[in-house]
Design a protein around this motif. Structure first.
Motif, PDB file in Angstrom:
ATOM      1  N   ALA A  21       0.829  -1.205   0.000  1.00 25.57           N
ATOM      2  CA  ALA A  21       0.000   0.000   0.000  1.00 25.57           C
ATOM      3  C   ALA A  21       0.866   1.258   0.000  1.00 25.57           C
ATOM      4  O   ALA A  21       0.583   2.219  -0.726  1.00 25.57           O
ATOM      5  N   ARG A  22       1.938   1.237   0.799  1.00 29.52           N
ATOM      6  CA  ARG A  22       2.830   2.406   0.826  1.00 29.52           C
ATOM      7  C   ARG A  22       3.512   2.602  -0.517  1.00 29.52           C
ATOM      8  O   ARG A  22       3.689   3.738  -0.973  1.00 29.52           O
ATOM      9  N   ALA A  23       3.884   1.513  -1.146  1.00 32.69           N
ATOM     10  CA  ALA A  23       4.515   1.613  -2.472  1.00 32.69           C
ATOM     11  C   ALA A  23       3.551   2.227  -3.475  1.00 32.69           C
ATOM     12  O   ALA A  23       3.922   3.124  -4.251  1.00 32.69           O
ATOM     13  N   ALA A  24       2.306   1.762  -3.447  1.00 32.16           N
ATOM     14  CA  ALA A  24       1.314   2.297  -4.377  1.00 32.16           C
ATOM     15  C   ALA A  24       1.066   3.776  -4.134  1.00 32.16           C
ATOM     16  O   ALA A  24       0.985   4.573  -5.089  1.00 32.16           O
ATOM     17  N   LEU A  25       0.961   4.167  -2.867  1.00 39.47           N
ATOM     18  CA  LEU A  25       0.688   5.566  -2.556  1.00 39.47           C
ATOM     19  C   LEU A  25       1.851   6.472  -2.952  1.00 39.47           C
ATOM     20  O   LEU A  25       1.635   7.604  -3.415  1.00 39.47           O
ATOM     21  N   ARG A  26       3.076   5.997  -2.795  1.00 37.50           N
ATOM     22  CA  ARG A  26       4.237   6.789  -3.234  1.00 37.50           C
ATOM     23  C   ARG A  26       4.172   7.051  -4.737  1.00 37.50           C
ATOM     24  O   ARG A  26       4.394   8.189  -5.202  1.00 37.50           O
ATOM     25  N   THR A  48      -1.276  -7.103  -8.850  1.00 33.60           N
ATOM     26  CA  THR A  48      -0.847  -5.723  -9.099  1.00 33.60           C
ATOM     27  C   THR A  48      -1.347  -5.250 -10.457  1.00 33.60           C
ATOM     28  O   THR A  48      -1.688  -4.075 -10.628  1.00 33.60           O
ATOM     29  N   LYS A  49      -1.429  -6.168 -11.404  1.00 40.21           N
ATOM     30  CA  LYS A  49      -1.905  -5.802 -12.743  1.00 40.21           C
ATOM     31  C   LYS A  49      -3.353  -5.337 -12.690  1.00 40.21           C
ATOM     32  O   LYS A  49      -3.708  -4.313 -13.303  1.00 40.21           O
ATOM     33  N   VAL A  50      -4.202  -6.068 -11.984  1.00 34.28           N
ATOM     34  CA  VAL A  50      -5.604  -5.663 -11.852  1.00 34.28           C
ATOM     35  C   VAL A  50      -5.696  -4.312 -11.147  1.00 34.28           C
ATOM     36  O   VAL A  50      -6.490  -3.445 -11.525  1.00 34.28           O
ATOM     37  N   PHE A  51      -4.872  -4.120 -10.133  1.00 34.15           N
ATOM     38  CA  PHE A  51      -4.841  -2.859  -9.390  1.00 34.15           C
ATOM     39  C   PHE A  51      -4.474  -1.701 -10.311  1.00 34.15           C
ATOM     40  O   PHE A  51      -5.142  -0.658 -10.340  1.00 34.15           O
ATOM     41  N   THR A  52      -3.411  -1.864 -11.074  1.00 32.72           N
ATOM     42  CA  THR A  52      -2.963  -0.781 -11.960  1.00 32.72           C
ATOM     43  C   THR A  52      -3.970  -0.520 -13.080  1.00 32.72           C
ATOM     44  O   THR A  52      -4.124   0.629 -13.512  1.00 32.72           O
ATOM     45  N   GLN A  53      -4.669  -1.539 -13.529  1.00 31.91           N
ATOM     46  CA  GLN A  53      -5.702  -1.336 -14.544  1.00 31.91           C
ATOM     47  C   GLN A  53      -6.814  -0.441 -14.004  1.00 31.91           C
ATOM     48  O   GLN A  53      -7.327   0.428 -14.712  1.00 31.91           O
ATOM     49  N   ASP A  54      -7.185  -0.653 -12.747  1.00 27.81           N
ATOM     50  CA  ASP A  54      -8.218   0.184 -12.138  1.00 27.81           C
ATOM     51  C   ASP A  54      -7.716   1.614 -11.961  1.00 27.81           C
ATOM     52  O   ASP A  54      -8.475   2.571 -12.151  1.00 27.81           O
ATOM     53  N   ASN A  73       6.134  -1.974  -9.254  1.00 25.65           N
ATOM     54  CA  ASN A  73       6.971  -3.100  -8.828  1.00 25.65           C
ATOM     55  C   ASN A  73       8.334  -2.637  -8.325  1.00 25.65           C
ATOM     56  O   ASN A  73       8.867  -3.179  -7.342  1.00 25.65           O
ATOM     57  N   LEU A  74       8.901  -1.625  -8.968  1.00 23.69           N
ATOM     58  CA  LEU A  74      10.192  -1.083  -8.521  1.00 23.69           C
ATOM     59  C   LEU A  74      10.065  -0.447  -7.139  1.00 23.69           C
ATOM     60  O   LEU A  74      10.963  -0.580  -6.296  1.00 23.69           O
ATOM     61  N   GLU A  75       8.954   0.231  -6.894  1.00 20.08           N
ATOM     62  CA  GLU A  75       8.749   0.876  -5.594  1.00 20.08           C
ATOM     63  C   GLU A  75       8.577  -0.182  -4.496  1.00 20.08           C
ATOM     64  O   GLU A  75       9.066  -0.012  -3.379  1.00 20.08           O
ATOM     65  N   LYS A  76       7.900  -1.280  -4.819  1.00 20.77           N
ATOM     66  CA  LYS A  76       7.752  -2.370  -3.850  1.00 20.77           C
ATOM     67  C   LYS A  76       9.116  -2.962  -3.497  1.00 20.77           C
ATOM     68  O   LYS A  76       9.399  -3.248  -2.325  1.00 20.77           O
TER      69      LYS A  76
END
Length: 393
Positions: A21-26, A48-54, A73-76
């Motif tokens: 979640a922190r990676a996504a928010l960054r 993660t693919k479904v998440f990024t599609q949304d 993925n790099l941030e994770k």
């Protein structure tokens, strides 16, 4: 028979959901997308693919889906390098216990093959798993059942021989869609997950072993769980077909004088007992069990522990009854000792009480022989009784 356990990885083996979640928010903050933790956590259990599609549909980002996925993925990886793996307490010991018990293990995760491989290597648990399944190996991610169906195929087992461990709504729904019993792990860091599709909920893996999973599987198949096997008896959960035999025991006036809550009509009593069997065992993991003679194979009574209010306090109460033909042979002592052992070793129960009618000298002697002591005299359901107790050290 239990042959396999399939684990989700994120939120079950490693406490990685807050990191994700922190990676996504960054990443989203860098692209001026107004998202919060609740939005990110709504995709726990999916890929993660479904998440990024949304994300691409919801926010006007000037970046391609492929680039966003790569950046995520790099941030994770960056956060993982900063913080390391946060392993869930008790999970490594559980994995080892299951492996040494001959249970086949697999991971079926929404993470990538590389992430799964890196995790099991870092935690030194790769050798315990027969198969590592990623959402990348199937057409549809969770909540579709594809990942679990592939795991079943790779393990060579059926849904009736397997239990899944999940912490997410999507994961538990996927298990249900695959027809596999599911243990829902209540991870406080996985957000407010709806685990209603799971068969049972679990707050900790500490002290859990293969017997726990075997019992979950039995109950999901409608089979009674075996509780104890003593010298002359075996004790197991009751089935609806046992109820008529129990009622015949209840009809004995020597027994009824000490049991106040027996319905006079067989049909009504059968309905009450069927509801009890359906709901109590799966909710508490214990209750009143059947006592069976090894010689005759017949039901000769009931014994067990129940959550009851006694003298204004919630207690775990020992109860038993035996067919009068089996009084005086030490069966009560034998089955109650087995109940105490099960309560201590399998349920980690520390205190048990018994409420015994002051006129019931047989049961009082049994309580004393079990090491129970009188705490006080109490009224209970219209009877003058003694409250006995014991600490299971």
């Amino acid at each position: 028979m239990l042959k396999a356990v399939i684990f989700d990885m994120d939120g079950v083996i490693i406490d990685s959901e807050p990191q994700h979640a922190r990676a996504a928010l960054r990443v989203l903050n860098r692209h001026d997308a107004n998202a919060d933790y609740d939005y990110c956590s709504s995709f726990i259990g999916s890929s993660t693919k479904v998440f990024t599609q949304d994300i691409m549909k919801r926010f006007p980002l000037s970046i391609s889906l492929e680039d966003l996925l790569e950046e995520m993925n790099l941030e994770k990886k960056k956060i993982l390098k900063e913080e390391g793996y946060a392993i869930i307490e008790g999970i490594t010991d559980l994995i080892k216990k299951l492996y040494h018990a001959g249970i086949r293990l697999a991971i079926a995760s929404s993470s990538s093959p590389t992430e799964i491989e890196n995790t099991v290597k870092a935690l030194h648990i790769k050798k315990y798993f027969t198969k590592l399944i990623s959402c990348a190996h199937v057409e549809h991610p969770k909540p579709a059942p594809d990942s679990f169906l592939l795991a079943l195929k790779e393990l060579g087992v059926s849904p009736q021989e397997t239990v899944v461990v999940e912490d997410s709504c999507f994961g538990s729904q996927a298990a249900k869609a695959a027809g596999i019993p599911c243990v829902g792990y209540l991870n406080p860091h996985s957000g407010n997950q709806d685990l209603s599709a799971a068969n049972v909920l679990l707050e900790s893996f500490v002290g859990i072993d293969e017997r726990f999973f075997h019992n979950i599987l039995c109950r999901s198949l409608g089979k009674p769980v075996m509780i104890a096997d003593t010298k002359r008896l075996f004790i197991r959960e009751l089935e609806p077909k046992d109820i008529k035999e129990i009622y015949q025991i209840y009809k004995d006036p020597d027994i009824r004088q000490y049991i106040p809550d027996i319905d006079d009509y067989l049909e009504e009593e059968m309905k009450k007992q069927e509801a009890y069997i359906k709901n109590v065992y799966s909710f508490y993991g214990y209750g009143m069990w059947g006592i069976f003679s090894k010689t005759s194979k017949k039901l000769i009574g009931k014994c067990g522990i129940e959550n009851l209010e006694v003298d204004g306090k919630n207690e775990i109460v020992l109860s038993y009854l035996l067919d009068t033909n089996h009084w005086g042979y030490g069966y009560a002592l034998e089955c109650c000792r087995a109940v105490f052992t099960y309560a201590k070793e399998e349920l980690d129960i520390k205190r048990i009480v018994a409420v015994i009618d002051k006129k019931n000298t047989r049961s009082q002697n049994t309580a004393k022989n079990l090491g129970m002591t009188i705490e006080k005299e109490i009224p209970y359901k219209g009877h003058d009784c003694y409250l006995y107790s014991i600490q299971l050290d």
